[in-house]
Design a protein around this motif. Sequence first.
Motif, short mmCIF file in Angstrom:
data_model
loop_
_atom_site.label_atom_id
_atom_site.label_comp_id
_atom_site.label_asym_id
_atom_site.label_seq_id
_atom_site.Cartn_x
_atom_site.Cartn_y
_atom_site.Cartn_z
N GLY A 247 0.79 -1.22 0.00
CA GLY A 247 0.00 0.00 0.00
C GLY A 247 0.83 1.27 0.00
N ILE A 248 2.14 1.13 0.02
CA ILE A 248 3.00 2.32 0.03
C ILE A 248 4.14 2.10 -0.97
CG2 ILE A 248 4.57 3.72 1.41
CD1 ILE A 248 2.80 3.09 3.83
N ALA A 249 4.30 3.06 -1.87
CA ALA A 249 5.34 2.92 -2.88
C ALA A 249 6.68 3.32 -2.29
CB ALA A 249 5.02 3.81 -4.08
N VAL A 250 7.74 2.80 -2.90
CA VAL A 250 9.07 3.02 -2.34
C VAL A 250 9.43 4.51 -2.30
CG1 VAL A 250 10.35 2.69 -4.49
CG2 VAL A 250 11.41 2.10 -2.31
N ASP A 251 8.94 5.28 -3.28
CA ASP A 251 9.30 6.71 -3.27
C ASP A 251 8.39 7.53 -2.35
OD1 ASP A 251 7.03 6.54 -4.71
OD2 ASP A 251 7.85 7.35 -6.59
N GLU A 252 7.51 6.86 -1.64
CA GLU A 252 6.69 7.57 -0.66
C GLU A 252 7.26 7.47 0.76
OE1 GLU A 252 2.24 7.29 -2.56
OE2 GLU A 252 2.99 5.53 -1.50
N VAL A 253 8.39 6.80 0.90
CA VAL A 253 9.02 6.66 2.22
C VAL A 253 10.47 7.13 2.11
CG1 VAL A 253 9.28 5.10 4.17
CG2 VAL A 253 7.80 4.45 2.28
N ARG A 254 10.96 7.73 3.20
CA ARG A 254 12.35 8.18 3.20
C ARG A 254 13.02 7.78 4.49
NH1 ARG A 254 13.20 14.03 3.09
NH2 ARG A 254 11.80 13.78 4.86
N ARG A 255 14.33 7.72 4.46
CA ARG A 255 15.05 7.52 5.72
C ARG A 255 14.65 8.61 6.70
NH1 ARG A 255 21.32 7.00 5.61
NH2 ARG A 255 21.51 9.22 5.93
N GLY A 256 14.43 8.26 7.94
CA GLY A 256 14.02 9.24 8.94
C GLY A 256 12.54 9.20 9.22
N ASP A 257 11.74 8.64 8.28
CA ASP A 257 10.32 8.46 8.56
C ASP A 257 10.17 7.42 9.67
OD1 ASP A 257 9.79 10.22 6.56
OD2 ASP A 257 9.03 8.74 5.11
N VAL A 258 8.96 7.38 10.23
CA VAL A 258 8.73 6.44 11.33
C VAL A 258 7.50 5.59 11.00
CG1 VAL A 258 8.30 6.19 13.81
CG2 VAL A 258 9.66 8.11 12.97
N LEU A 259 7.65 4.28 11.13
CA LEU A 259 6.53 3.36 10.92
C LEU A 259 5.90 3.06 12.28
CD1 LEU A 259 6.62 0.13 8.77
CD2 LEU A 259 5.69 0.09 11.07
N THR A 260 4.59 3.26 12.38
CA THR A 260 3.89 3.06 13.66
C THR A 260 2.54 2.41 13.40
OG1 THR A 260 2.65 5.10 13.58
CG2 THR A 260 4.85 5.24 14.51
N HIS A 261 1.85 2.06 14.48
CA HIS A 261 0.43 1.70 14.34
C HIS A 261 -0.36 3.00 14.17
CE1 HIS A 261 0.72 -2.49 16.45
NE2 HIS A 261 1.12 -2.51 15.20
N PRO A 262 -1.46 2.97 13.41
CA PRO A 262 -2.18 4.22 13.14
C PRO A 262 -2.63 4.90 14.43
CG PRO A 262 -3.04 2.43 11.79
CD PRO A 262 -2.08 1.81 12.75
N GLY A 263 -2.42 6.21 14.48
CA GLY A 263 -2.97 7.00 15.58
C GLY A 263 -2.19 6.96 16.88
N GLN A 264 -1.10 6.23 16.93
CA GLN A 264 -0.40 6.14 18.22
C GLN A 264 0.65 7.23 18.41
OE1 GLN A 264 0.85 2.04 18.76
NE2 GLN A 264 -0.93 1.76 20.09
N TYR A 265 1.10 7.81 17.33
CA TYR A 265 2.07 8.90 17.45
C TYR A 265 1.57 10.08 16.65
CZ TYR A 265 5.29 5.63 19.60
OH TYR A 265 5.87 4.74 20.45
N ARG A 266 2.07 11.28 17.03
CA ARG A 266 1.68 12.49 16.32
C ARG A 266 2.93 13.20 15.87
NH1 ARG A 266 -1.01 16.79 19.34
NH2 ARG A 266 -0.45 15.72 21.27
N ASN A 267 2.82 13.90 14.75
CA ASN A 267 3.94 14.74 14.31
C ASN A 267 4.03 15.96 15.21
OD1 ASN A 267 4.24 13.08 12.12
ND2 ASN A 267 2.95 14.36 10.80
N THR A 268 5.23 16.50 15.24
CA THR A 268 5.38 17.80 15.91
C THR A 268 6.39 18.62 15.13
OG1 THR A 268 5.93 18.90 17.98
CG2 THR A 268 7.19 16.92 17.46
N HIS A 269 6.31 19.94 15.26
CA HIS A 269 7.34 20.76 14.63
C HIS A 269 7.92 21.74 15.64
CE1 HIS A 269 3.77 23.24 14.40
NE2 HIS A 269 4.60 24.26 14.38
N ARG A 270 7.51 21.56 16.90
CA ARG A 270 8.09 22.41 17.95
C ARG A 270 8.37 21.52 19.15
NH1 ARG A 270 3.92 26.22 19.47
NH2 ARG A 270 4.50 27.57 17.76
N LEU A 271 9.59 21.61 19.69
CA LEU A 271 9.95 20.74 20.82
C LEU A 271 10.74 21.52 21.86
CD1 LEU A 271 11.06 19.05 17.94
CD2 LEU A 271 10.62 17.23 19.56
#
Length: 631
Positions: A247-271
């Motif tokens: 369900g995911i093409a190779v060019d849709e993923v990059r090093r540094g991405d994170v694989l998780t179960h849906p809804g368990q993690y959220r993105n952030t841009h401020r830490l």
Amino acid sequence: MRVIGTAGHVDHGKSTLVAALTGINPDRLKEEQLRQMTIELGFAWLTLPNGEEVGIVDVPGHRDFIENMLAGVGGIDAALLVIAADEGVMPQTREHLAILDLLQIKGGVVTLTKIDMIDDPDWLDLVELDVRAVLNGTVLQDAPVMRVSARTGEGLPALTAALSEVLADQPQRADLGRPRLPIDRVFTIAGFGTVVTGTLSDGVLKIGDEIEILPAGRSGRIRGLQSHKRKEQSAVPGSRTAANISGIAVDEVRRGDVLTHPGQYRNTHRLDLQLRLLPDVSAPLHHFSEVKLFIAASEVLARVRLLGVEELAAGETGWIQVETQQPVVAVRGDRYILRRPSPGETLGGGVVIDPFPPRRHKRFDAQVIERLEAIRKGTPADVLYQASLAVGAASIRELVTHARLSPADAQTALRELIQNRQFNLLKSAEASLESEQWVMPASLWNSHTQKVINEVTAYHKNYPLRLGMPRQELASRLKLQPRLFNLAVAQWRREGIVVEKGGLIASPDHRVRFDPRQQATIEQMRKRFSEAPYAPPSIKDLQSELGEEVVAALIEQGELVAVSSEVAFQKQIYQQLVEEVTEHLRTHQTLTAAQFRDRYQTSRRYALALLEHLDAIGLTVRQGDEHRLRE
Ligand code: GDP
């Protein structure tokens, strides 16, 4: 499962050493093998003397590829810092060591390699002194320093042993029920599609799981899993994991991405982060500097808001808030590294305090700093959970003492952890006080439960005719302390994991089944027993006709009652004999073997066996030839 990461200056022999230890050449790319230089991350695995398999991430040592190195060291349990004996400590030795220190990679072994190139033992001693001086004050200051040659193999067994020892001291990665796989490689395999790899943490992934790739939020499904090139149904925290996703093409993923179960993690841009600047940075850190933030396998540009101070000088620790150009996935407690983008320089690093600060902080606000300090110390629940991971199963009283929490804080924390199912409470009928109840991390409980299931299943497989595994045998296999073992068995029984009857522990669905041939011989045996109920075939005869396991099963199931090592009666005959002997003694007080023999027209052997058995179980006592009822 554990993962080791290499570290050290370019050309100091990291890849050669990994190959010598594992038999696997970690340099994957043709170009790398041609240039004899690691650029990307390499992977291999090693089987320790105790049978444990450990993944190895081999990182590049060249200054230009330090950022590739950073993608590989997140999530490792121990570092293998490699220093060539002929060159000693070099710039990237120091830089890698600083990074291990900032990431607080606590386990480590330092290796002086290429010792075959050195003839003078004094030289090695000098190099080691120098290495010790550099390690001083870092996470690796107590690490063993091993001398090896990857070329001759000298010292390799001792190095493996040292790695085993260091790993044994590191806690296993916890299963928090929320897996995340920071992706350090993406590729395709013809016919399978997209494959991503990383070091799994915080939970288990299974084939068929629905997954999400963050930060993009694409969803897919796990089609296959591998660890160390072996197919697995599931992957556990701390393991090197390759996931084949649909369900995911190779060019849709990059090093540094994170694989998780849906809804368990959220993105952030401020830490909000705590930052320690390295002592040898070329300039202080200023407010609003542009930096590169490395967290898990990801790398993003960010702006620094310096909190509470005008500038942060070399070697100082302070608080910062960063705003990233692209979203990242982070959890409180994660470690990170900051680098200056150009010219490239490692600045420092530290720990994520708050991945979702509510707003952009005012730079000079005492309350903000206070709050960061409070979170840094951890909530009571965190403290208690960490304590529990450290002590294992323990009574609540012991645990709270260990965690040094106030009773009120401990109460709240305990309730929270039990409700969130991070703790497993072992209910005990005897413990009237709550403080005497036992708790353990759910992850630890689950692994004990899995062990019990495995042990009992294996036992049934080896002894299909036995009702179950003797409790004592299970106890010694699980190696739990007795109190814990008893509580745990009680809980497993309540949960229906096992059943117990007469000290034998079995799976609830285990049934003893004789095969048709055994059934037929058992039928013949029954006939012979009914023909001579008081002088039946001896146990030895039965064993040679039916086999020991079948006889043991008939005794265990209660069809036969063994009164001695040689004599067994059918159950109803045995009961009848016990009743009649008791009755006889009530009226006649005494009974001799000779009287018994005559009454049942049997032989002295059977008479003695039964009467001695009745003495042994305490029904009767013997005086001379006579047996009487015990008072
Ligand atoms: P890396 O950049 O740290 O991974 O270093 P490599 O593993 O590529 O090794 C660099 C060079 O050192 C290669 O030419 C190796 O053959 C050589 N080398 C590695 N280990 C040894 C050793 O134990 N003895 C000797 N004599 N040479 C070694």
